[in-house]
Design an enzyme around this catalytic site. Structure first.
Site, mmCIF file in Angstrom:
data_model
loop_
_atom_site.group_PDB
_atom_site.id
_atom_site.type_symbol
_atom_site.label_atom_id
_atom_site.label_comp_id
_atom_site.label_asym_id
_atom_site.label_seq_id
_atom_site.Cartn_x
_atom_site.Cartn_y
_atom_site.Cartn_z
ATOM 1 N N GLU A 73 0.821 -1.210 0.000
ATOM 2 C CA GLU A 73 0.000 0.000 0.000
ATOM 3 C C GLU A 73 0.854 1.259 0.000
ATOM 4 O O GLU A 73 0.492 2.261 -0.610
ATOM 5 C CB GLU A 73 -0.932 0.025 1.214
ATOM 6 C CG GLU A 73 -1.799 1.277 1.221
ATOM 7 C CD GLU A 73 -2.746 1.375 2.394
ATOM 8 O OE1 GLU A 73 -3.619 2.251 2.356
ATOM 9 O OE2 GLU A 73 -2.611 0.588 3.336
ATOM 10 N N ASP A 89 -0.659 -4.880 3.210
ATOM 11 C CA ASP A 89 -1.137 -3.646 3.832
ATOM 12 C C ASP A 89 -0.516 -3.603 5.226
ATOM 13 O O ASP A 89 -0.916 -4.364 6.110
ATOM 14 C CB ASP A 89 -2.660 -3.630 3.920
ATOM 15 C CG ASP A 89 -3.205 -2.258 4.298
ATOM 16 O OD1 ASP A 89 -2.437 -1.444 4.842
ATOM 17 O OD2 ASP A 89 -4.401 -2.000 4.058
ATOM 18 N N ILE A 91 -0.574 -1.423 7.722
ATOM 19 C CA ILE A 91 -1.553 -1.087 8.766
ATOM 20 C C ILE A 91 -2.881 -0.818 8.073
ATOM 21 O O ILE A 91 -3.077 0.243 7.478
ATOM 22 C CB ILE A 91 -1.152 0.151 9.607
ATOM 23 C CG1 ILE A 91 0.224 -0.015 10.237
ATOM 24 C CG2 ILE A 91 -2.208 0.396 10.693
ATOM 25 C CD1 ILE A 91 0.682 1.207 11.046
ATOM 26 N N ASP A 92 -3.778 -1.767 8.123
ATOM 27 C CA ASP A 92 -5.130 -1.553 7.614
ATOM 28 C C ASP A 92 -5.950 -0.988 8.753
ATOM 29 O O ASP A 92 -6.215 -1.680 9.743
ATOM 30 C CB ASP A 92 -5.731 -2.870 7.108
ATOM 31 C CG ASP A 92 -7.095 -2.649 6.481
ATOM 32 O OD1 ASP A 92 -7.172 -1.808 5.584
ATOM 33 O OD2 ASP A 92 -8.061 -3.305 6.903
ATOM 34 N N THR A 94 -5.394 2.781 9.458
ATOM 35 C CA THR A 94 -4.393 3.732 9.948
ATOM 36 C C THR A 94 -5.004 4.836 10.810
ATOM 37 O O THR A 94 -4.388 5.262 11.797
ATOM 38 C CB THR A 94 -3.635 4.353 8.753
ATOM 39 O OG1 THR A 94 -2.960 3.316 8.037
ATOM 40 C CG2 THR A 94 -2.603 5.368 9.227
ATOM 41 N N ASP A 216 -6.301 -4.243 0.610
ATOM 42 C CA ASP A 216 -7.276 -4.222 1.700
ATOM 43 C C ASP A 216 -7.943 -5.573 1.904
ATOM 44 O O ASP A 216 -8.375 -5.890 3.017
ATOM 45 C CB ASP A 216 -8.370 -3.182 1.425
ATOM 46 C CG ASP A 216 -7.849 -1.760 1.398
ATOM 47 O OD1 ASP A 216 -7.096 -1.397 2.304
ATOM 48 O OD2 ASP A 216 -8.205 -1.019 0.462
#
Length: 281
Positions: A73, A89, A91-92, A94, A216
């Protein structure tokens, strides 16, 4: 060219890497969050922890398998020669991370020749580890997960997400306004990956959102599939990707409600737009 290992081996590598990345972002969170920049809008942030976690994941995965590719990402888009591509990802969720809410996760999927064969979603603050391998089932903290079955539309707990782009938020509000009266209630928890895993494990009954990217849902989508659910990637009236997720039992009924709410191109009250592949915008 190195031959790809088994899905289980890729899953083990993904899980160990996601655990390390999760520990890193928790340590960095305890020191205070530093915003590194923005993406689609002033409220769509990137933190230094996002960047540090993606760098760690890249180092771990490609250190172990240097011929693999990676899509991240935060900007890593690396071709490989092995047939394996990691979709990451760091940190999905954030914004949750920024505010100290625990609903965020590290998401890592392994794709072999275009098919996701292993996926992990690790929520370090919640202590949850979702793991799936193609044909091998899905687990949370080592226990098999299954969606809730036999739930009528009016009794479904629905989750969704909203883009940080203002026109997209206005569209989503109109879609949800049509859909909300037909379901039990709505949750907006801020992590697509964890919400999809929630459908897979029976914490939620369905999910729909316009705008998510491949990172995601690549890992969580496999968790859904292996648990007994369906994740469809369709197109909205403006050509954006739309995720529709529910248990196999009752998926058609939920999809029909999504269509009637106007989420999909060429279907429902806002017919029109374009179709496209599951990659990209």
């Amino acid at each position: 060219m190195s031959a790809p290992p088994s899905a289980a081996d890729l899953g083990d590598l993904a899980l160990g890497t996601a655990r390390d990345a999760g520990e890193l972002v928790l340590r960095l969170r305890d020191r205070g969050v530093e915003v590194a920049g923005t993406k689609t809008s002033a409220t769509d942030i990137v933190t230094l922890a996002d960047q540090a976690a993606e760098a760690l994941v890249k180092e771990r995965l490609l250190g172990a398998r240097p011929d693999d590719g990676m899509i991240g990402e935060e900007g890593d888009d690396l071709p490989g020669t092995s047939g394996v591509v990691w979709i990451v990802d760091p940190i999905d969720g954030t914004v949750n991370y920024l505010y100290g809410h625990p609903h965020f996760a590290v998401s890592i999927a392994a794709e072999v020749d275009g098919e996701v064969v292993a996926g992990v979603v690790v929520a370090p603050r919640l202590g949850l580890e979702y793991v799936a391998t193609l044909g091998g089932g899905a687990t949370c903290n080592g226990r098999a997960v299954r969606p809730r079955l036999g739930v009528v539309l009016a009794e479904r707990l629905l989750a969704t997400g909203f883009s940080y782009e203002q026109p997209a938020r206005a569209r989503a509000a109109s879609y949800i306004a049509r859909l909300l009266p037909r379901v039990r209630d709505l949750r907006r928890q801020g992590s697509c990956a964890l919400d999809l895993c929630g459908v897979a494990s029976g914490l939620l009954d369905a999910y729909v959102e316009e705008g998510p990217h491949i990172w995601d849902h690549a890992a969580a989508g496999l968790v859904v599939l292996e648990a007994g659910g369906i994740l469809e990637v369709a197109r909205s009236p403006v050509g954006k990707r739309v995720l529709i997720c529910a248990p196999r039992d009752g998926f058609a009924e939920f999809r029909e409600a999504v269509v009637e709410a106007g989420f999909l191109a060429g279907e429902g009250p806002e017919a029109g737009g374009t179709s496209g592949s599951t990659r990209g915008e």
